[in-house]
Write a protein that holds these residues in place. Structure first.
Motif, PDB file in Angstrom:
ATOM      1  N   UNK A  27       0.876  -1.172   0.000  1.00 24.16           N
ATOM      2  CA  UNK A  27       0.000   0.000   0.000  1.00 24.16           C
ATOM      3  C   UNK A  27       0.913   1.220   0.000  1.00 24.16           C
ATOM      4  N   UNK A  28       0.672   2.143  -0.921  1.00 19.55           N
ATOM      5  CA  UNK A  28       1.480   3.356  -1.029  1.00 19.55           C
ATOM      6  C   UNK A  28       0.591   4.596  -0.978  1.00 19.55           C
ATOM      7  N   UNK A  29       1.084   5.647  -0.336  1.00 17.67           N
ATOM      8  CA  UNK A  29       0.419   6.948  -0.385  1.00 17.67           C
ATOM      9  C   UNK A  29       1.008   7.715  -1.557  1.00 17.67           C
ATOM     10  N   UNK A  30       0.146   8.389  -2.318  1.00 21.43           N
ATOM     11  CA  UNK A  30       0.568   9.141  -3.496  1.00 21.43           C
ATOM     12  C   UNK A  30       0.635  10.633  -3.196  1.00 21.43           C
ATOM     13  N   UNK A  31       1.342  11.358  -4.021  1.00 19.77           N
ATOM     14  CA  UNK A  31       1.548  12.794  -3.812  1.00 19.77           C
ATOM     15  C   UNK A  31       0.248  13.595  -3.860  1.00 19.77           C
ATOM     16  N   UNK A  32      -0.781  13.059  -4.504  1.00 11.39           N
ATOM     17  CA  UNK A  32      -2.059  13.770  -4.547  1.00 11.39           C
ATOM     18  C   UNK A  32      -2.972  13.397  -3.376  1.00 11.39           C
ATOM     19  N   UNK A  33      -2.472  12.547  -2.441  1.00 10.18           N
ATOM     20  CA  UNK A  33      -3.249  12.153  -1.279  1.00 10.18           C
ATOM     21  C   UNK A  33      -3.995  10.834  -1.446  1.00 10.18           C
ATOM     22  N   UNK A  34      -4.059  10.314  -2.658  1.00 10.45           N
ATOM     23  CA  UNK A  34      -4.703   9.018  -2.896  1.00 10.45           C
ATOM     24  C   UNK A  34      -3.763   7.887  -2.478  1.00 10.45           C
ATOM     25  N   UNK A  35      -4.256   6.664  -2.557  1.00 13.56           N
ATOM     26  CA  UNK A  35      -3.467   5.493  -2.205  1.00 13.56           C
ATOM     27  C   UNK A  35      -3.444   4.533  -3.379  1.00 13.56           C
ATOM     28  N   UNK A  36      -2.313   3.878  -3.575  1.00 16.45           N
ATOM     29  CA  UNK A  36      -2.167   2.850  -4.603  1.00 16.45           C
ATOM     30  C   UNK A  36      -1.974   1.512  -3.892  1.00 16.45           C
ATOM     31  N   UNK A  37      -2.654   0.504  -4.393  1.00 17.92           N
ATOM     32  CA  UNK A  37      -2.619  -0.825  -3.786  1.00 17.92           C
ATOM     33  C   UNK A  37      -2.093  -1.829  -4.809  1.00 17.92           C
ATOM     34  N   UNK A  38      -1.122  -2.635  -4.402  1.00 18.24           N
ATOM     35  CA  UNK A  38      -0.695  -3.776  -5.208  1.00 18.24           C
ATOM     36  C   UNK A  38      -1.223  -5.019  -4.504  1.00 18.24           C
ATOM     37  N   UNK A  39      -1.972  -5.819  -5.227  1.00 22.22           N
ATOM     38  CA  UNK A  39      -2.534  -7.018  -4.643  1.00 22.22           C
ATOM     39  C   UNK A  39      -2.983  -7.974  -5.734  1.00 22.22           C
ATOM     40  N   UNK A  40      -3.804  -8.905  -5.377  1.00 20.57           N
ATOM     41  CA  UNK A  40      -4.293  -9.905  -6.314  1.00 20.57           C
ATOM     42  C   UNK A  40      -5.541  -9.388  -7.015  1.00 20.57           C
ATOM     43  N   UNK A  41      -5.514  -9.356  -8.326  1.00 16.89           N
ATOM     44  CA  UNK A  41      -6.646  -8.886  -9.117  1.00 16.89           C
ATOM     45  C   UNK A  41      -7.786  -9.890  -8.982  1.00 16.89           C
ATOM     46  N   UNK A  70      -3.210  -4.892   5.656  1.00 17.48           N
ATOM     47  CA  UNK A  70      -4.031  -3.742   6.034  1.00 17.48           C
ATOM     48  C   UNK A  70      -3.858  -3.415   7.514  1.00 17.48           C
ATOM     49  N   UNK A  71      -3.822  -4.432   8.359  1.00 14.93           N
ATOM     50  CA  UNK A  71      -3.644  -4.194   9.790  1.00 14.93           C
ATOM     51  C   UNK A  71      -2.274  -3.568  10.062  1.00 14.93           C
ATOM     52  N   UNK A  72      -1.236  -4.057   9.377  1.00 13.71           N
ATOM     53  CA  UNK A  72       0.097  -3.501   9.542  1.00 13.71           C
ATOM     54  C   UNK A  72       0.150  -2.042   9.090  1.00 13.71           C
ATOM     55  N   UNK A  73      -0.589  -1.704   8.045  1.00 10.74           N
ATOM     56  CA  UNK A  73      -0.585  -0.347   7.497  1.00 10.74           C
ATOM     57  C   UNK A  73      -1.455   0.619   8.300  1.00 10.74           C
ATOM     58  N   UNK A  74      -2.333   0.092   9.129  1.00 10.51           N
ATOM     59  CA  UNK A  74      -3.310   0.911   9.845  1.00 10.51           C
ATOM     60  C   UNK A  74      -2.676   2.090  10.569  1.00 10.51           C
ATOM     61  N   UNK A  75      -1.562   1.864  11.227  1.00 16.14           N
ATOM     62  CA  UNK A  75      -0.904   2.946  11.990  1.00 16.14           C
ATOM     63  C   UNK A  75      -0.423   4.078  11.085  1.00 16.14           C
ATOM     64  N   UNK A  76      -0.178   3.780   9.820  1.00 11.01           N
ATOM     65  CA  UNK A  76       0.318   4.787   8.877  1.00 11.01           C
ATOM     66  C   UNK A  76      -0.786   5.494   8.108  1.00 11.01           C
ATOM     67  N   UNK A  77      -2.034   5.059   8.246  1.00 12.38           N
ATOM     68  CA  UNK A  77      -3.146   5.661   7.509  1.00 12.38           C
ATOM     69  C   UNK A  77      -3.630   6.896   8.272  1.00 12.38           C
ATOM     70  N   UNK A  78      -3.629   8.062   7.616  1.00 12.31           N
ATOM     71  CA  UNK A  78      -4.046   9.278   8.310  1.00 12.31           C
ATOM     72  C   UNK A  78      -5.511   9.220   8.734  1.00 12.31           C
TER      73      UNK A  78
END
Length: 80
Positions: A27-41, A70-78
């Motif tokens: 899970x990545x945060x983008x410069x425009x404030x959106x998020x990009x997800x790499x996962x299974x289609x 997602x749980x690991x990323x939770x602390x980093x989600x604004x």
């Protein structure tokens, strides 16, 4: 648009690998404030199961990421 930061730990710290041996999902945060997800289609499998009040645009895809990511990323989600 640029990737600003990763949310959660890097894959090597999580010790997660995809089936082909690469390191994802992410899970990545983008410069425009959106998020990009790499996962299974999973669009084909889950599209017919969407709730009646949900829909996706033709250019959108449904992607699955493991719960632990997602749980690991939770602390980093604004909060806002």
């Amino acid at each position: 648009m640029e990737i600003v930061r990763r949310l959660g730990k890097p894959p090597k710290e999580r010790k997660t690998q995809s089936l082909d041996g690469t390191t994802c999902p992410e899970i990545f945060e983008l410069s425009n404030g959106d998020f990009a997800i790499m996962g299974t289609e999973a669009t084909e499998a889950l599209d017919p199961k969407l709730p009646t009040d949900a829909s996706r645009a033709t250019y959108e895809r449904i992607v699955i990421i493991p719960r632990e990511i997602m749980i690991d990323a939770k602390a980093d989600i604004p909060d806002a």
